[in-house]
Design a protein around this motif. Sequence first.
Motif, PDB file in Angstrom:
ATOM      1  N   ALA A 127       0.846  -1.191   0.000  1.00 39.23           N
ATOM      2  CA  ALA A 127       0.000   0.000   0.000  1.00 39.23           C
ATOM      3  C   ALA A 127       0.879   1.238   0.000  1.00 39.23           C
ATOM      4  CB  ALA A 127      -0.900  -0.004   1.233  1.00 39.23           C
ATOM      5  N   GLY A 128       0.460   2.259  -0.678  1.00 41.63           N
ATOM      6  CA  GLY A 128       1.208   3.509  -0.672  1.00 41.63           C
ATOM      7  C   GLY A 128       2.454   3.452  -1.526  1.00 41.63           C
ATOM      8  N   SER A 129       3.220   4.507  -1.491  1.00 43.40           N
ATOM      9  CA  SER A 129       4.453   4.598  -2.264  1.00 43.40           C
ATOM     10  C   SER A 129       5.576   3.906  -1.517  1.00 43.40           C
ATOM     11  CB  SER A 129       4.840   6.053  -2.491  1.00 43.40           C
ATOM     12  OG  SER A 129       3.845   6.691  -3.244  1.00 43.40           O
ATOM     13  N   PRO A 130       6.283   2.988  -2.192  1.00 46.13           N
ATOM     14  CA  PRO A 130       7.386   2.308  -1.522  1.00 46.13           C
ATOM     15  C   PRO A 130       8.594   3.217  -1.383  1.00 46.13           C
ATOM     16  CG  PRO A 130       7.309   1.640  -3.805  1.00 46.13           C
ATOM     17  CD  PRO A 130       6.122   2.556  -3.580  1.00 46.13           C
ATOM     18  N   PRO A 131       9.449   2.916  -0.417  1.00 53.24           N
ATOM     19  CA  PRO A 131      10.717   3.645  -0.318  1.00 53.24           C
ATOM     20  C   PRO A 131      11.592   3.283  -1.516  1.00 53.24           C
ATOM     21  CG  PRO A 131      10.684   1.779   1.162  1.00 53.24           C
ATOM     22  CD  PRO A 131       9.318   1.850   0.549  1.00 53.24           C
ATOM     23  N   PRO A 132      12.730   3.952  -1.686  1.00 54.73           N
ATOM     24  CA  PRO A 132      13.557   3.711  -2.855  1.00 54.73           C
ATOM     25  C   PRO A 132      14.173   2.310  -2.933  1.00 54.73           C
ATOM     26  CG  PRO A 132      14.607   5.280  -1.375  1.00 54.73           C
ATOM     27  CD  PRO A 132      13.243   5.014  -0.835  1.00 54.73           C
ATOM     28  N   GLY A 133      14.118   1.515  -1.878  1.00 51.79           N
ATOM     29  CA  GLY A 133      14.678   0.169  -1.921  1.00 51.79           C
ATOM     30  C   GLY A 133      13.969  -0.769  -0.978  1.00 51.79           C
ATOM     31  N   LEU A 134      14.145  -2.060  -1.191  1.00 49.60           N
ATOM     32  CA  LEU A 134      13.497  -3.055  -0.322  1.00 49.60           C
ATOM     33  C   LEU A 134      13.886  -2.913   1.144  1.00 49.60           C
ATOM     34  CD1 LEU A 134      13.410  -6.426  -2.323  1.00 49.60           C
ATOM     35  CD2 LEU A 134      11.520  -4.906  -1.766  1.00 49.60           C
ATOM     36  N   PRO A 135      15.124  -2.542   1.470  1.00 47.17           N
ATOM     37  CA  PRO A 135      15.457  -2.397   2.890  1.00 47.17           C
ATOM     38  C   PRO A 135      14.798  -1.180   3.566  1.00 47.17           C
ATOM     39  CG  PRO A 135      17.435  -2.816   1.619  1.00 47.17           C
ATOM     40  CD  PRO A 135      16.324  -2.533   0.643  1.00 47.17           C
ATOM     41  N   GLY A 136      14.084  -0.343   2.803  1.00 50.84           N
ATOM     42  CA  GLY A 136      13.530   0.884   3.346  1.00 50.84           C
ATOM     43  C   GLY A 136      12.374   0.730   4.299  1.00 50.84           C
ATOM     44  N   ARG A 137      11.704  -0.407   4.309  1.00 49.87           N
ATOM     45  CA  ARG A 137      10.588  -0.643   5.231  1.00 49.87           C
ATOM     46  C   ARG A 137      10.363  -2.148   5.324  1.00 49.87           C
ATOM     47  NH1 ARG A 137       5.357   1.026   1.606  1.00 49.87           N
ATOM     48  NH2 ARG A 137       5.355  -0.846   0.362  1.00 49.87           N
ATOM     49  N   PRO A 138       9.694  -2.609   6.361  1.00 53.29           N
ATOM     50  CA  PRO A 138       9.437  -4.053   6.467  1.00 53.29           C
ATOM     51  C   PRO A 138       8.573  -4.553   5.305  1.00 53.29           C
ATOM     52  CG  PRO A 138       9.051  -2.966   8.571  1.00 53.29           C
ATOM     53  CD  PRO A 138       9.244  -1.875   7.540  1.00 53.29           C
ATOM     54  N   LEU A 139       8.960  -5.663   4.724  1.00 52.29           N
ATOM     55  CA  LEU A 139       8.198  -6.262   3.628  1.00 52.29           C
ATOM     56  C   LEU A 139       6.877  -6.794   4.171  1.00 52.29           C
ATOM     57  CD1 LEU A 139      10.918  -8.305   1.697  1.00 52.29           C
ATOM     58  CD2 LEU A 139      10.379  -5.884   1.588  1.00 52.29           C
ATOM     59  N   SER A 140       5.798  -6.488   3.471  1.00 49.75           N
ATOM     60  CA  SER A 140       4.500  -6.904   3.982  1.00 49.75           C
ATOM     61  C   SER A 140       3.568  -7.470   2.926  1.00 49.75           C
ATOM     62  CB  SER A 140       3.813  -5.711   4.663  1.00 49.75           C
ATOM     63  OG  SER A 140       3.630  -4.674   3.715  1.00 49.75           O
ATOM     64  N   SER A 141       3.973  -7.471   1.667  1.00 49.08           N
ATOM     65  CA  SER A 141       3.071  -7.924   0.606  1.00 49.08           C
ATOM     66  C   SER A 141       3.654  -9.102  -0.165  1.00 49.08           C
ATOM     67  CB  SER A 141       2.794  -6.778  -0.367  1.00 49.08           C
ATOM     68  OG  SER A 141       3.935  -6.510  -1.156  1.00 49.08           O
ATOM     69  N   ALA A 142       2.772  -9.756  -0.906  1.00 48.20           N
ATOM     70  CA  ALA A 142       3.187 -10.881  -1.744  1.00 48.20           C
ATOM     71  C   ALA A 142       4.178 -10.422  -2.812  1.00 48.20           C
ATOM     72  CB  ALA A 142       1.960 -11.526  -2.379  1.00 48.20           C
ATOM     73  N   LEU A 143       3.952  -9.238  -3.389  1.00 44.65           N
ATOM     74  CA  LEU A 143       4.867  -8.739  -4.416  1.00 44.65           C
ATOM     75  C   LEU A 143       6.253  -8.475  -3.840  1.00 44.65           C
ATOM     76  CD1 LEU A 143       5.145  -7.895  -7.400  1.00 44.65           C
ATOM     77  CD2 LEU A 143       4.551  -5.571  -6.680  1.00 44.65           C
ATOM     78  N   GLU A 144       6.330  -7.942  -2.635  1.00 42.72           N
ATOM     79  CA  GLU A 144       7.630  -7.701  -1.999  1.00 42.72           C
ATOM     80  C   GLU A 144       8.342  -9.016  -1.702  1.00 42.72           C
ATOM     81  OE1 GLU A 144       6.899  -3.615   0.479  1.00 42.72           O
ATOM     82  OE2 GLU A 144       5.696  -5.369   1.008  1.00 42.72           O
ATOM     83  N   LEU A 145       7.592 -10.021  -1.245  1.00 39.66           N
ATOM     84  CA  LEU A 145       8.192 -11.344  -1.024  1.00 39.66           C
ATOM     85  C   LEU A 145       8.712 -11.898  -2.350  1.00 39.66           C
ATOM     86  CD1 LEU A 145       8.903 -13.735   0.798  1.00 39.66           C
ATOM     87  CD2 LEU A 145       6.563 -14.589   0.434  1.00 39.66           C
ATOM     88  N   GLY A 146       7.935 -11.731  -3.412  1.00 41.04           N
ATOM     89  CA  GLY A 146       8.377 -12.171  -4.733  1.00 41.04           C
ATOM     90  C   GLY A 146       9.656 -11.493  -5.164  1.00 41.04           C
ATOM     91  N   ALA A 147       9.764 -10.188  -4.914  1.00 39.95           N
ATOM     92  CA  ALA A 147      10.975  -9.453  -5.281  1.00 39.95           C
ATOM     93  C   ALA A 147      12.184  -9.963  -4.494  1.00 39.95           C
ATOM     94  CB  ALA A 147      10.775  -7.952  -5.045  1.00 39.95           C
ATOM     95  N   LEU A 148      11.970 -10.318  -3.228  1.00 41.61           N
ATOM     96  CA  LEU A 148      13.062 -10.861  -2.415  1.00 41.61           C
ATOM     97  C   LEU A 148      13.506 -12.223  -2.957  1.00 41.61           C
ATOM     98  CD1 LEU A 148      14.906 -10.657   0.089  1.00 41.61           C
ATOM     99  CD2 LEU A 148      13.059 -11.789   1.381  1.00 41.61           C
TER     100      LEU A 148
END
Length: 192
Positions: free
Chosen positions: A121-142
Amino acid sequence: ALRVASLTSVEIEEVRETGFLALVDLVSMNEDEASALAGAPFPSGPLQPFLERLRGVVTAFCAGVRVVVTAGARGAFAFDGAAWAHVPALPVAVVSTAGAGDALLGGVLTGLAAGLPFAPAGSPPPGLPGRPLSSALELGALVAAFKVTSPHTIPPDLSLDRLVAFAREHGVSFGEGLRRLLPAAEEHRHAS
């Protein structure tokens, strides 16, 4: 059931002719496949006009379809039926990109099966380490980032423990939804 399709560029014309996307809940594609489906080149500059064109093509087949587009070093984009979200790629030393899109889709499907929201939700920070991963898409990116550090199309050492260690090595933390998937010792470490 969740009906998922991953397309190749060669299949795009048949997908258009048969209306196949009307049978799909989630479609995943890379830049080349997205370009073929949208009927426009994948831009090197701003992506929003291209993504809106792609959304129009896909939703003409099925208004509720969700879309994932992998864009290499530019990260991944997801359309949830209402809006586009972006997850930046984790900067890692790339050994091989073969299988990265499939790895990302596998992470997305794992996240969805675990009850995570599809996209952040919302605008992501400039990188994955910028906030705790919470979505399926972020897990996929990891998972995709882990994959590209391996010469193998399917990394033989990919496991939950190894993925957690990889995330820790790269400064990536997990949101509450993902932490409940972690081994007990890792979950305790994040809770303190």
